[in-house]
Design a protein around this motif. Sequence first.
Motif, short mmCIF file in Angstrom:
data_model
loop_
_atom_site.label_atom_id
_atom_site.label_comp_id
_atom_site.label_asym_id
_atom_site.label_seq_id
_atom_site.Cartn_x
_atom_site.Cartn_y
_atom_site.Cartn_z
N LYS A 1 0.85 -1.19 0.00
CA LYS A 1 0.00 0.00 0.00
C LYS A 1 0.88 1.24 0.00
O LYS A 1 1.88 1.31 0.70
CB LYS A 1 -0.90 0.02 1.23
N ASP A 2 0.47 2.22 -0.80
CA ASP A 2 1.18 3.50 -0.86
C ASP A 2 0.48 4.46 0.10
O ASP A 2 -0.64 4.89 -0.18
CB ASP A 2 1.17 4.04 -2.29
N PHE B 1 -9.22 5.03 0.07
CA PHE B 1 -8.40 3.88 0.44
C PHE B 1 -7.01 4.03 -0.17
O PHE B 1 -6.86 4.55 -1.28
CB PHE B 1 -9.03 2.57 -0.06
N PRO B 2 -5.97 3.55 0.52
CA PRO B 2 -4.62 3.63 -0.04
C PRO B 2 -4.52 2.79 -1.32
O PRO B 2 -5.10 1.71 -1.40
CB PRO B 2 -3.72 3.04 1.04
N ILE B 3 -3.80 3.31 -2.30
CA ILE B 3 -3.61 2.60 -3.56
C ILE B 3 -2.53 1.54 -3.37
O ILE B 3 -1.48 1.82 -2.79
CB ILE B 3 -3.23 3.58 -4.68
N GLU B 4 -2.80 0.32 -3.88
CA GLU B 4 -1.83 -0.77 -3.79
C GLU B 4 -1.05 -0.89 -5.09
O GLU B 4 -1.63 -0.80 -6.17
CB GLU B 4 -2.53 -2.08 -3.47
N ASN B 5 0.25 -1.08 -5.00
CA ASN B 5 1.11 -1.22 -6.16
C ASN B 5 2.00 -2.44 -5.98
O ASN B 5 2.38 -2.80 -4.86
CB ASN B 5 2.01 0.01 -6.33
N ASN C 1 -0.78 7.94 -1.51
CA ASN C 1 -1.76 8.02 -2.60
C ASN C 1 -3.04 7.30 -2.21
O ASN C 1 -3.00 6.18 -1.71
CB ASN C 1 -1.20 7.41 -3.89
N PHE C 2 -4.18 7.95 -2.48
CA PHE C 2 -5.48 7.38 -2.14
C PHE C 2 -6.38 7.41 -3.36
O PHE C 2 -6.27 8.28 -4.21
CB PHE C 2 -6.13 8.18 -1.00
N ASP C 3 -7.32 6.43 -3.44
CA ASP C 3 -8.28 6.43 -4.54
C ASP C 3 -9.46 7.34 -4.20
O ASP C 3 -9.45 8.03 -3.18
CB ASP C 3 -8.74 5.00 -4.86
N LYS C 4 -10.50 7.34 -5.04
CA LYS C 4 -11.65 8.23 -4.85
C LYS C 4 -12.38 7.97 -3.54
O LYS C 4 -12.94 8.88 -2.95
CB LYS C 4 -12.63 8.07 -6.00
N GLU C 5 -12.37 6.73 -3.09
CA GLU C 5 -13.07 6.37 -1.85
C GLU C 5 -12.23 6.60 -0.60
O GLU C 5 -12.70 6.39 0.52
CB GLU C 5 -13.54 4.91 -1.89
#
Length: 114
Positions: free
Chosen positions: A17-18, A27-31, A21-25
Motif C-alpha cells: 500500500k502506498d 483507500f490507499p492505492i496498492e502497487n 496516494n489514495f483512490d476516490k473512496e
Amino acid sequence: MNIGQLRHRIEIQRLEKDPDNFDKEGFPIENYITIKKAWADVNDLYGKEYWNSKQTISENITVFHTRYYKNVDSDCFILFKGQRYEIIEPPDNVKYLNKELKIKAKLQVINNGN
C-alpha cells in the motif's frame, strides 16, 4: 542446481500500500513493488504431479526454480514474460541448504480495465 539452466528472467514482487496516494473512496492505492530480479528455470507441471493438481484445481500451474532469497514467501508474486503469477504454496527451500528455491505459482489474470 545447474546454474546454466537458470535462463529465464523473473521479477519477485510484493503488493504494498502506498500511504501517500489514495483512490476516490479514500483507500490507499496498492502497487506491485519489485523486491528482487532473478534468473530462474521455469517449468509447467507434468506427469504425476500435473494430474494430482488437476484433481483439485484447473489453473495453469508453473514451477520456478531459482537461487535462494530469504524474503520470498507465499505473499509474493512472480512477474514472468509480462504475466503475473501468484505463489500458491510456501516456497520450498530445497534440502534446507539456503541455496535453491522451488516455487509453485498459478497464472493470475491481469485485467487492464478493458
